[in-house]
Design an enzyme around this catalytic site. Structure first.
Site, PDB file in Angstrom:
ATOM      1  CE  LYS A 173      11.691 -49.137  67.545  1.00  0.00           C
ATOM      2  NZ  LYS A 173      12.584 -49.617  66.240  1.00  0.00           N
ATOM      3  N   GLY A 226       7.130 -58.615  67.300  1.00  0.00           N
ATOM      4  CA  GLY A 226       8.574 -58.944  66.911  1.00  0.00           C
ATOM      5  C   GLY A 226       8.865 -60.383  67.288  1.00  0.00           C
ATOM      6  CB  THR A 228       9.899 -65.168  71.353  1.00  0.00           C
ATOM      7  OG1 THR A 228       8.649 -65.691  70.535  1.00  0.00           O
ATOM      8  CG2 THR A 228       9.679 -65.767  72.612  1.00  0.00           C
ATOM      9  CB  THR A 230      12.524 -58.387  70.860  1.00  0.00           C
ATOM     10  OG1 THR A 230      13.682 -58.976  70.074  1.00  0.00           O
ATOM     11  CG2 THR A 230      12.671 -56.934  71.088  1.00  0.00           C
ATOM     12  CD  GLU A 248      -0.361 -60.689  68.750  1.00  0.00           C
ATOM     13  OE1 GLU A 248      -1.590 -60.461  69.625  1.00  0.00           O
ATOM     14  OE2 GLU A 248      -0.228 -61.817  68.141  1.00  0.00           O
ATOM     15  CB  CYS A 282       4.382 -64.183  62.908  1.00  0.00           C
ATOM     16  SG  CYS A 282       2.799 -63.029  62.863  1.00  0.00           S
ATOM     17  CD  GLU A 383       9.359 -66.657  64.149  1.00  0.00           C
ATOM     18  OE1 GLU A 383       9.830 -66.160  64.999  1.00  0.00           O
ATOM     19  OE2 GLU A 383       7.962 -66.519  63.765  1.00  0.00           O
TER      20      GLU A 383
HETATM   21  O1  TXE Z   1      12.571 -58.350  65.431  1.00  0.00           O
HETATM   22  P1  TXE Z   1      12.803 -57.584  66.743  1.00  0.00           P
HETATM   23  P2  TXE Z   1      13.464 -58.700  64.115  1.00  0.00           P
HETATM   24  C1  TXE Z   1      10.769 -62.696  64.418  1.00  0.00           C
HETATM   25  C2  TXE Z   1      11.349 -63.443  63.498  1.00  0.00           C
HETATM   26  C3  TXE Z   1      12.874 -62.498  63.314  1.00  0.00           C
HETATM   27  C4  TXE Z   1      12.882 -62.300  64.832  1.00  0.00           C
HETATM   28  C5  TXE Z   1      13.573 -61.136  64.770  1.00  0.00           C
HETATM   29  O2  TXE Z   1      11.830 -64.713  63.887  1.00  0.00           O
HETATM   30  O3  TXE Z   1      13.902 -63.271  62.575  1.00  0.00           O
HETATM   31  O4  TXE Z   1      11.598 -61.990  65.302  1.00  0.00           O
HETATM   32  O5  TXE Z   1      13.159 -60.028  64.070  1.00  0.00           O
HETATM   33  C6  TXE Z   1      12.251 -53.223  68.262  1.00  0.00           C
HETATM   34  N1  TXE Z   1      13.393 -52.774  73.084  1.00  0.00           N
HETATM   35  N2  TXE Z   1       9.725 -61.863  64.021  1.00  0.00           N
HETATM   36  O6  TXE Z   1      14.854 -58.354  64.345  1.00  0.00           O
HETATM   37  O7  TXE Z   1      14.063 -57.491  66.961  1.00  0.00           O
HETATM   38  C7  TXE Z   1      12.847 -53.282  66.670  1.00  0.00           C
HETATM   39  O8  TXE Z   1      13.302 -51.977  66.467  1.00  0.00           O
HETATM   40  C8  TXE Z   1      12.268 -52.194  72.393  1.00  0.00           C
HETATM   41  C9  TXE Z   1       8.324 -62.191  64.207  1.00  0.00           C
HETATM   42  O9  TXE Z   1      12.674 -57.662  63.041  1.00  0.00           O
HETATM   43  O10 TXE Z   1      11.938 -58.136  67.659  1.00  0.00           O
HETATM   44  C10 TXE Z   1      11.569 -53.305  65.812  1.00  0.00           C
HETATM   45  O11 TXE Z   1      10.920 -52.152  65.650  1.00  0.00           O
HETATM   46  N3  TXE Z   1      12.073 -52.277  70.991  1.00  0.00           N
HETATM   47  C11 TXE Z   1       7.467 -61.123  64.221  1.00  0.00           C
HETATM   48  C12 TXE Z   1      10.739 -54.287  66.619  1.00  0.00           C
HETATM   49  O12 TXE Z   1      11.232 -54.298  67.995  1.00  0.00           O
HETATM   50  C13 TXE Z   1      13.022 -53.327  70.467  1.00  0.00           C
HETATM   51  C14 TXE Z   1       7.729 -60.205  62.998  1.00  0.00           C
HETATM   52  C15 TXE Z   1      11.038 -55.703  66.203  1.00  0.00           C
HETATM   53  O13 TXE Z   1      12.189 -55.995  66.150  1.00  0.00           O
HETATM   54  C16 TXE Z   1      14.241 -53.840  71.214  1.00  0.00           C
HETATM   55  C17 TXE Z   1       9.080 -59.915  62.942  1.00  0.00           C
HETATM   56  C18 TXE Z   1      14.078 -53.728  72.583  1.00  0.00           C
HETATM   57  N4  TXE Z   1      15.126 -54.230  73.316  1.00  0.00           N
HETATM   58  C19 TXE Z   1      10.143 -60.772  63.321  1.00  0.00           C
HETATM   59  N5  TXE Z   1      14.728 -54.487  70.138  1.00  0.00           N
HETATM   60  C20 TXE Z   1       5.882 -61.289  64.015  1.00  0.00           C
HETATM   61  N6  TXE Z   1       5.494 -61.909  64.998  1.00  0.00           N
HETATM   62  O14 TXE Z   1       5.504 -61.291  63.027  1.00  0.00           O
HETATM   63  C21 TXE Z   1      14.178 -54.710  68.919  1.00  0.00           C
HETATM   64  N7  TXE Z   1      13.046 -53.764  69.329  1.00  0.00           N
END
Ligand code: TXE
Length: 479
Positions: A173, A226, A228, A230, A248, A282, A383
């Protein structure tokens, strides 16, 4: 346009009949709709993956390698189309999508197409007991890969390539914010000869679709990149189900600059490590610490360089800083400007939203440098994940090492110095999973990739990824 899920080798509408709007960050306008898939869609994808698994897990390494390399070559052949789609979907400059994102997606498939033919495991001869042990590393089965919006196809393929190379079948996904290139990948996989059901790409929100993947009792491993927060939500559900988990997560990476560094290289690279991809990586060095003796010079030179950066429409070839990924994210980052002001920090440059001519509804923000007077502030502890860095001076090695480590995160760190003793001391004591010395973002895909503390769990990359996506089994034979 409405995109579809790619299940069992074909594109299908969601059972949920529920759709999400997809925005173009450069214009702030809706330009498409994506499935908001539900648990029935996830079950369909699981059944396709389950039925493909017996044959795929028995497919020869050479055949798997051939198909993965086919996919990488098709991505290269369609680079322009994918780069344009990525830039429109994410808001990043087209030049970045063309030179970084899509080429690296192709490399991910090629790398694991080669790696799987070299992946082996150990045997142990138990002397005196006439016994031989060998270790099998067998594919797990059906695995889930969930990826973010900042480097959409780059990180999506970084997970699925090793997963399928290792013989698993995948439910993947992408982020609902940037679904396009993952959607387009399905066609290439079919053309490359990937059997139906080996890779299933389903779209939707994290709460609905992501959660359905995490909760599915027979999806045995979850690889997630994604936020932390989440990651913690996912772990709460998946850990008691004893799923294999790879996280990650976020980073708040120190960029430590000593006076004895190669100054010009440091300055040029620091602009990149601060603002590449609108600071939405990140691994960006978002906390800059500069040795006191060069702090004033660095501050003036750095601000001057940052002011040269052009904020513009992602399709313009001279754009350095494109649009942030979403209105919500823009507001999140802008909020840190008010925090900076209320905490009494000094915004040295930037800090304002930019209205790009003819694209006034786009999500644009100036590259921003904020001078902080302590590491123990929200701006240095949270972050921000936008084109925002903080700078502050330091006097001693001990002081800067303590500040660098005074963070809940521990993903990467950069240090600029030509002093070997100092380099060895810092690389030993910095709390990070990846440390760059006199460079940034120089990547060898064989190396372990990942962070410590709140930056994640486990490692991706090279054989680490193939080990994550396999189960070791020890066999002991007495003869
Ligand atoms: O990430 P999310 P977002 C950090 C960065 C950003 C924050 C939120 O600080 O502002 O994370 O970003 C899926 N169960 N990084 O909103 O929400 C979601 O659909 C299962 C760092 O993009 O974590 C997406 O596909 N899945 C990071 C994925 O998780 C869930 C890069 C990431 O979404 C879910 C991006 C759930 N409950 C953001 N909730 C890096 N390390 O590179 C969301 N998702």
């Amino acid at each position: 346009m409405k995109i579809q899920n790619y299940i069992n080798g074909t594109y299908q509408n969601p059972n949920s009949q529920d759709w999400l709007e997809n925005f173009n960050p450069a214009s702030g306008e809706v330009y498409g709709f994506i499935p908001n898939s539900n648990e029935v869609d996830v079950e369909h994808a699981f059944l396709a993956a389950k039925s493909a698994f017996p044959s795929w897990s028995q497919t020869s390494l050479e055949e798997r390698s051939r198909i993965l390399i086919n996919i990488s070559e098709l991505l290269e052949a369609h680079l322009e189309r994918f780069a344009e789609a990525e830039s429109i979907d994410n808001g990043k400059p087209l030049t970045v999508a063309k030179t970084i994102d899509i080429p690296r997606a192709a490399s991910n498939f090629r790398f694991f197409g080669h790696a799987i033919t070299q992946f082996a495991s150990e045997s142990h001869e138990t002397k005196g007991f006439s016994a031989i042990n060998y270790t099998l590393r067998q594919p797990i089965g059906v695995v889930g890969c969930i990826s973010p919006w900042n480097l959409p196809l780059y990180l999506f393929t970084w997970k699925i390539a090793p997963a399928i190379a290792a013989g698993n079948c995948v439910i993947a996904k992408p982020s609902e914010v940037t679904p396009m290139t993952a959607y387009m990948l399905g066609t290439l996989c079919t053309e490359a000869g990937l059997p139906p059901g080996v890779l299933n790409i389903i779209h939707g929100s994290g709460e609905k679709t992501g959660q359905a993947i995490v909760k599915h009792p027979n999806i045995k491993a979850i690889s997630f990149t994604g936020g932390t927060k989440t990651g913690a939500t996912i772990a709460k559900i998946a850990a008691p189900m004893f799923k294999k988990l790879s996280f990650e997560l976020g980073g708040k990476n120190p960029n430590i600059i000593f006076a004895d560094c190669d100054y010009d290289t440091m300055l040029e690279t620091t602009v990149k490590s601060s603002f590449s991809n609108q600071g939405q990586i990140c691994l960006c060095g978002s906390r800059i610490f500069v040795e006191q003796s060069i702090y004033t010079k660095f501050k003036s030179d750095f601000i001057q360089s940052v002011k040269q950066l052009k904020v513009g429409h992602p399709m313009e070839t001279d754009t350095d800083i494109g649009a942030l990924v979403s209105q919500t994210h823009l507001e999140k980052v802008l909020n840190y400007m008010s925090i900076a002001r209320s905490e009494g920090h000094n915004i040295l440059c930037g800090g304002h939203q930019v209205l790009v001519k003819n694209h006034e509804n786009g999500y644009y923000l100036e590259p921003t440098v904020i001078e902080v007077n302590t590491n123990n502030c929200q701006l240095n502890q949270e972050e921000i994940f936008g084109p925002v860095v903080t700078i502050m001076p330091f006097e001693t090695e001990e002081e800067v090492l303590n500040m660098a480590n005074a963070s809940n995160y521990g993903l990467s760190a950069t240090i600029w110095t030509n002093n070997l003793k100092r380099t060895m001391h810092f690389t030993e004591h910095l709390q990070a999973g990846i440390i760059w010395v006199n460079t940034w973002m120089l990547r060898d895909l064989r190396t372990p990739f990942g962070g410590t503390k709140s930056s994640g769990l486990g490692r991706e990359g090279g054989f680490e990824a193939l080990r994550f996506f396999t189960e070791p089994k020890n066999v002991c034979i007495k003869y």
